[in-house]
Design a protein around this motif. Structure first.
Motif, PDB file in Angstrom:
ATOM      1  N   GLY A  25       0.822  -1.203   0.000  1.00 48.47           N
ATOM      2  CA  GLY A  25       0.000   0.000   0.000  1.00 48.47           C
ATOM      3  C   GLY A  25       0.851   1.246   0.000  1.00 48.47           C
ATOM      4  N   PRO A  26       0.297   2.371  -0.490  1.00 49.91           N
ATOM      5  CA  PRO A  26       1.055   3.624  -0.542  1.00 49.91           C
ATOM      6  C   PRO A  26       1.093   4.307   0.823  1.00 49.91           C
ATOM      7  CG  PRO A  26      -1.146   3.966  -1.398  1.00 49.91           C
ATOM      8  CD  PRO A  26      -1.054   2.507  -1.080  1.00 49.91           C
ATOM      9  N   LEU A  27       2.165   5.069   1.070  1.00 49.50           N
ATOM     10  CA  LEU A  27       2.328   5.843   2.288  1.00 49.50           C
ATOM     11  C   LEU A  27       2.402   7.329   1.934  1.00 49.50           C
ATOM     12  CD1 LEU A  27       4.996   3.602   4.033  1.00 49.50           C
ATOM     13  CD2 LEU A  27       2.563   3.747   4.608  1.00 49.50           C
ATOM     14  N   PRO A  28       2.041   8.204   2.870  1.00 47.97           N
ATOM     15  CA  PRO A  28       2.029   9.639   2.570  1.00 47.97           C
ATOM     16  C   PRO A  28       3.378  10.204   2.137  1.00 47.97           C
ATOM     17  CG  PRO A  28       0.803   9.191   4.588  1.00 47.97           C
ATOM     18  CD  PRO A  28       1.479   7.906   4.209  1.00 47.97           C
ATOM     19  N   ASP A  29       4.475   9.583   2.590  1.00 43.55           N
ATOM     20  CA  ASP A  29       5.800  10.114   2.256  1.00 43.55           C
ATOM     21  C   ASP A  29       6.336   9.594   0.926  1.00 43.55           C
ATOM     22  OD1 ASP A  29       6.423   7.510   2.854  1.00 43.55           O
ATOM     23  OD2 ASP A  29       7.741   7.947   4.546  1.00 43.55           O
ATOM     24  N   GLY A  30       5.495   8.870   0.170  1.00 49.60           N
ATOM     25  CA  GLY A  30       5.917   8.365  -1.128  1.00 49.60           C
ATOM     26  C   GLY A  30       6.436   6.948  -1.109  1.00 49.60           C
ATOM     27  N   ARG A  31       6.724   6.453   0.085  1.00 45.34           N
ATOM     28  CA  ARG A  31       7.139   5.057   0.179  1.00 45.34           C
ATOM     29  C   ARG A  31       5.909   4.147   0.139  1.00 45.34           C
ATOM     30  NH1 ARG A  31      10.601   4.444   5.461  1.00 45.34           N
ATOM     31  NH2 ARG A  31       8.884   5.728   6.255  1.00 45.34           N
ATOM     32  N   ARG A  32       6.192   2.836   0.177  1.00 49.59           N
ATOM     33  CA  ARG A  32       5.135   1.845   0.197  1.00 49.59           C
ATOM     34  C   ARG A  32       5.313   0.945   1.415  1.00 49.59           C
ATOM     35  NH1 ARG A  32       2.308   2.038  -4.253  1.00 49.59           N
ATOM     36  NH2 ARG A  32       1.325   0.041  -3.765  1.00 49.59           N
ATOM     37  N   LEU A  33       4.256   0.234   1.772  1.00 51.50           N
ATOM     38  CA  LEU A  33       4.354  -0.686   2.900  1.00 51.50           C
ATOM     39  C   LEU A  33       5.449  -1.720   2.674  1.00 51.50           C
ATOM     40  CD1 LEU A  33       0.609  -1.283   3.849  1.00 51.50           C
ATOM     41  CD2 LEU A  33       2.337  -0.029   5.158  1.00 51.50           C
ATOM     42  N   PHE A  34       5.586  -2.197   1.448  1.00 53.82           N
ATOM     43  CA  PHE A  34       6.628  -3.185   1.184  1.00 53.82           C
ATOM     44  C   PHE A  34       8.016  -2.608   1.436  1.00 53.82           C
ATOM     45  CE2 PHE A  34       4.485  -6.512  -1.814  1.00 53.82           C
ATOM     46  CZ  PHE A  34       3.603  -6.835  -0.798  1.00 53.82           C
ATOM     47  N   ASP A  35       8.180  -1.289   1.321  1.00 52.40           N
ATOM     48  CA  ASP A  35       9.460  -0.672   1.673  1.00 52.40           C
ATOM     49  C   ASP A  35       9.722  -0.794   3.171  1.00 52.40           C
ATOM     50  OD1 ASP A  35       9.949   0.177  -0.969  1.00 52.40           O
ATOM     51  OD2 ASP A  35       8.786   2.018  -0.658  1.00 52.40           O
ATOM     52  N   LEU A  36       8.658  -0.697   3.974  1.00 51.79           N
ATOM     53  CA  LEU A  36       8.813  -0.851   5.419  1.00 51.79           C
ATOM     54  C   LEU A  36       9.133  -2.292   5.796  1.00 51.79           C
ATOM     55  CD1 LEU A  36       5.791   1.263   6.781  1.00 51.79           C
ATOM     56  CD2 LEU A  36       8.062   2.031   6.066  1.00 51.79           C
ATOM     57  N   PHE A  37       8.549  -3.232   5.072  1.00 51.06           N
ATOM     58  CA  PHE A  37       8.748  -4.638   5.391  1.00 51.06           C
ATOM     59  C   PHE A  37      10.094  -5.163   4.921  1.00 51.06           C
ATOM     60  CE2 PHE A  37       3.875  -5.231   4.585  1.00 51.06           C
ATOM     61  CZ  PHE A  37       3.593  -4.511   5.737  1.00 51.06           C
ATOM     62  N   ARG A  38      10.691  -4.500   3.914  1.00 50.82           N
ATOM     63  CA  ARG A  38      11.880  -5.056   3.263  1.00 50.82           C
ATOM     64  C   ARG A  38      13.030  -5.191   4.252  1.00 50.82           C
ATOM     65  NH1 ARG A  38      12.149  -1.686  -0.511  1.00 50.82           N
ATOM     66  NH2 ARG A  38      10.876  -2.898  -1.972  1.00 50.82           N
ATOM     67  N   GLY A  39      13.599  -6.379   4.316  1.00 46.12           N
ATOM     68  CA  GLY A  39      14.726  -6.626   5.204  1.00 46.12           C
ATOM     69  C   GLY A  39      14.472  -7.825   6.096  1.00 46.12           C
ATOM     70  N   PRO A  40      15.458  -8.178   6.879  1.00 50.74           N
ATOM     71  CA  PRO A  40      15.328  -9.417   7.660  1.00 50.74           C
ATOM     72  C   PRO A  40      14.640  -9.247   9.004  1.00 50.74           C
ATOM     73  CG  PRO A  40      17.542  -8.547   7.898  1.00 50.74           C
ATOM     74  CD  PRO A  40      16.826  -7.632   6.948  1.00 50.74           C
ATOM     75  N   HIS A  41      13.795  -8.223   9.162  1.00 47.93           N
ATOM     76  CA  HIS A  41      13.158  -7.943  10.442  1.00 47.93           C
ATOM     77  C   HIS A  41      11.659  -8.250  10.410  1.00 47.93           C
ATOM     78  CE1 HIS A  41      12.985  -4.254   7.962  1.00 47.93           C
ATOM     79  NE2 HIS A  41      11.720  -4.233   8.372  1.00 47.93           N
ATOM     80  N   PHE A  42      11.071  -8.305  11.597  1.00 52.52           N
ATOM     81  CA  PHE A  42       9.621  -8.277  11.738  1.00 52.52           C
ATOM     82  C   PHE A  42       9.162  -6.818  11.728  1.00 52.52           C
ATOM     83  CE2 PHE A  42      10.498 -12.466  13.190  1.00 52.52           C
ATOM     84  CZ  PHE A  42       9.321 -13.191  13.126  1.00 52.52           C
ATOM     85  N   THR A  43       7.912  -6.592  11.350  1.00 52.95           N
ATOM     86  CA  THR A  43       7.340  -5.246  11.347  1.00 52.95           C
ATOM     87  C   THR A  43       6.036  -5.257  12.121  1.00 52.95           C
ATOM     88  OG1 THR A  43       8.277  -4.827   9.138  1.00 52.95           O
ATOM     89  CG2 THR A  43       6.545  -3.326   9.915  1.00 52.95           C
ATOM     90  N   LEU A  44       5.966  -4.422  13.133  1.00 51.54           N
ATOM     91  CA  LEU A  44       4.703  -4.236  13.843  1.00 51.54           C
ATOM     92  C   LEU A  44       4.032  -2.998  13.273  1.00 51.54           C
ATOM     93  CD1 LEU A  44       2.710  -5.038  16.018  1.00 51.54           C
ATOM     94  CD2 LEU A  44       4.029  -3.678  17.656  1.00 51.54           C
ATOM     95  N   LEU A  45       2.902  -3.220  12.624  1.00 54.26           N
ATOM     96  CA  LEU A  45       2.195  -2.151  11.925  1.00 54.26           C
ATOM     97  C   LEU A  45       0.935  -1.805  12.718  1.00 54.26           C
ATOM     98  CD1 LEU A  45       2.624  -0.651   9.195  1.00 54.26           C
ATOM     99  CD2 LEU A  45       1.016  -2.277   8.194  1.00 54.26           C
ATOM    100  N   ALA A  46       0.878  -0.568  13.179  1.00 50.26           N
ATOM    101  CA  ALA A  46      -0.318  -0.059  13.859  1.00 50.26           C
ATOM    102  C   ALA A  46      -1.107   0.749  12.842  1.00 50.26           C
ATOM    103  CB  ALA A  46       0.074   0.792  15.054  1.00 50.26           C
ATOM    104  N   VAL A  47      -2.281   0.276  12.474  1.00 52.15           N
ATOM    105  CA  VAL A  47      -3.068   0.867  11.396  1.00 52.15           C
ATOM    106  C   VAL A  47      -4.323   1.514  11.980  1.00 52.15           C
ATOM    107  CG1 VAL A  47      -4.221   0.481   9.191  1.00 52.15           C
ATOM    108  CG2 VAL A  47      -2.259  -0.935   9.834  1.00 52.15           C
TER     109      VAL A  47
END
Length: 479
Positions: A392-414
């Motif tokens: 999904g798109p983010l206000p700063d131009g990034r996407r959710l997949f950009d947040l997820f990318r990498g070897p970490h877990f992501t806690l997303l508060a929506v």
């Protein structure tokens, strides 16, 4: 001893991967970016030279984006051309080969809605280049000749006379896996088609066939042949129902082309379509992945994709055990999650091969998940634990997949200001975003492989869930 990206350059590996196919390279790449020392041993002197697994499904394209090879894959690949049916030397119709020509372009939730074609050898080259660029290593011309395991690790004996000690060994050595046979693990399945088949990479005389179509040549009594242009090359992949490896003669027999139209056979192999699955995927400190664990009919383009997703599932779990102190029992969830997926895909491939089901949405693998699995807990908003986490798109131009990318877990508060427990920034990244309909309101813990592991309207139960994934008393466990 020096270190590259947190990985020991010399010394015993943490994980020994047997086989430098797509599965083994994907696993080694994922482990290497986690700082886990993985070594791949490959009996052949070079990477596999053929096009065999040429279809990359949308879910696999998402995986490759996460591993940092997405751009290279897209640059080298192409969408599948429409199929052109020939009879008596004349085109008589068209056929949507992958069942996705009616699929639209990228959407907010699905950035890669359609499959792409890429010769398997090129996929492996891209993975190999990324792996070695991160400091990973493949020892070619080195076969595994035997191994022993004990409660502390695995001793592996190699064809060059050396012995390696590793914490875990992963068999990614194909459908005739020597590791699986050494473990005496059976393969349960059936012949999909009694007729033998050949697959080959060929060069044709310029102008013999256009490269804008996937050319299909149906024959009597269920016989057929196909010639598909391979992106980024001047070659075609030839597939036919026959056991004759004289490829020019087979082309002349099953198509309107002559044997002289085949100017070069770059690679050829024969096989009998079979669907089978290993009776178990783990024996102590040895795990099976890819074709070593399950073999498929090539119909529907599921084999390579399911195999690299095995590696994607296993990689983060080995990383949690070896880098973050998780209980090794976490590795049991690899088989518990992947065996049902493999069984589903085996059935799908078999039905497509036999003409009982058309290619389409199911082959894209975006709907596969782990609902009801051992690491799936809770639900919130529009999602249930085990679901693929949408982009999904983010206000700063990034996407959710950009947040997820990498070897970490992501806690997303929506769309919520729910209080969150303290967490380790290395192990788990936290982001708050506004309301987003594909998620709904809630907290969503996204695993490193892009699936929702835990979900809830508040953080109740989250620390207990995280405690399974790291050493006791760590910040990520909520202590």
């Amino acid at each position: 001893m020096t270190e590259l990206n947190g990985v020991k350059e010399n010394g015993a590996p943490d994980v020994l991967v047997v086989g430098a196919g797509p599965t083994g390279l994907t696993l080694a790449l994922d482990l290497t970016r986690r700082g886990v020392h993985a070594l791949v041993v490959e009996r052949a002197d070079t990477l596999f030279p053929g096009s065999r697994g040429k279809g990359l499904q949308p879910r696999t394209l998402e995986l490759f984006d996460d591993l940092g090879v997405g751009d290279a894959v897209r640059e080298a690949s192409a969408h599948a051309p429409i199929g052109q049916i020939w009879q008596d030397g004349r085109p008589v119709g068209e056929h949507d080969m992958l069942g996705d020509s009616g699929v639209g372009g990228p959407t907010d939730t699905e950035p890669h809605p359609r499959a792409r074609l890429l010769p398997q050898w090129r996929t492996q080259e891209i993975l190999f280049e990324r792996l070695t660029g991160l400091g990973g290593r493949v020892r070619f011309g080195t076969a595994l000749t035997g191994f022993d395991q004990d409660p502390a690790g695995v001793s592996a004996y190699l064809s060059d006379g050396s012995t390696l000690r590793a914490a875990y060994l992963v068999a990614a050595d194909g459908g005739r896996s020597t590791v699986r046979k050494a473990l005496d693990i059976g393969m349960t399945g059936e012949a999909v088609d009694p007729a033998p088949m050949v697959v080959a990479d060929v060069r044709l005389r310029p102008g013999a066939l256009d490269r804008d179509h996937w050319h299909l040549f149906p024959g009597p009594d269920g016989g057929f042949a196909a010639l598909c242009p391979l992106p980024g090359t001047d070659e075609h992949q030839f597939v036919a129902r026959t056991e004759d490896l004289d490829i020019p003669a087979v082309v002349a027999d099953l198509t309107h082309l002559s044997a002289q139209d085949v100017t070069e056979v770059r690679w050829a192999s024969d096989f009998r379509p079979r669907a089978a699955m290993a009776d178990r995927f783990r024996a102590g400190r040895v795990l099976l992945a890819g074709d070593a664990a399950h073999v498929h009919s090539p119909a529907g383009g599921q084999g390579l994709n399911t195999s690299v997703q095995d590696a994607y599932n296993l990689g983060w779990k080995l990383g949690q055990v070896l880098r973050h102190g998780a209980d090794p029992a976490l590795l049991d969830t690899y088989e518990e999650e992947r065996r049902p997926v493999a069984a589903h895909v085996l059935g799908l491939s078999t039905r497509i091969h036999r003409g009982q089901e058309e290619r389409g949405g199911a082959t894209r693998q975006l709907g596969l998940g782990y609902r009801g699995g051992p690491l799936s807990q809770g639900a919130a908003g529009a999602l249930e634990a085990g679901d693929r986490a949408p982009d999904g798109p983010l206000p700063d131009g990034r996407r959710l997949f950009d947040l997820f990318r990498g070897p970490h877990f992501t806690l997303l508060a929506v769309g919520t200001d729910a209080e969150l427990p303290p967490v380790s920034t290395e192990f788990l990244h936290v982001h708050r975003i506004g309301a987003y309909e594909p998620y709904g309101k809630g907290l969503f813990l996204v695993r490193p492989d892009g699936y929702v592991g835990w979900a809830g309207e508040d953080a109740t139960g989250l620390p207990r869930y995280l405690a399974r994934l790291t050493r006791p008393g760590s910040p990520a466990a909520g202590s």
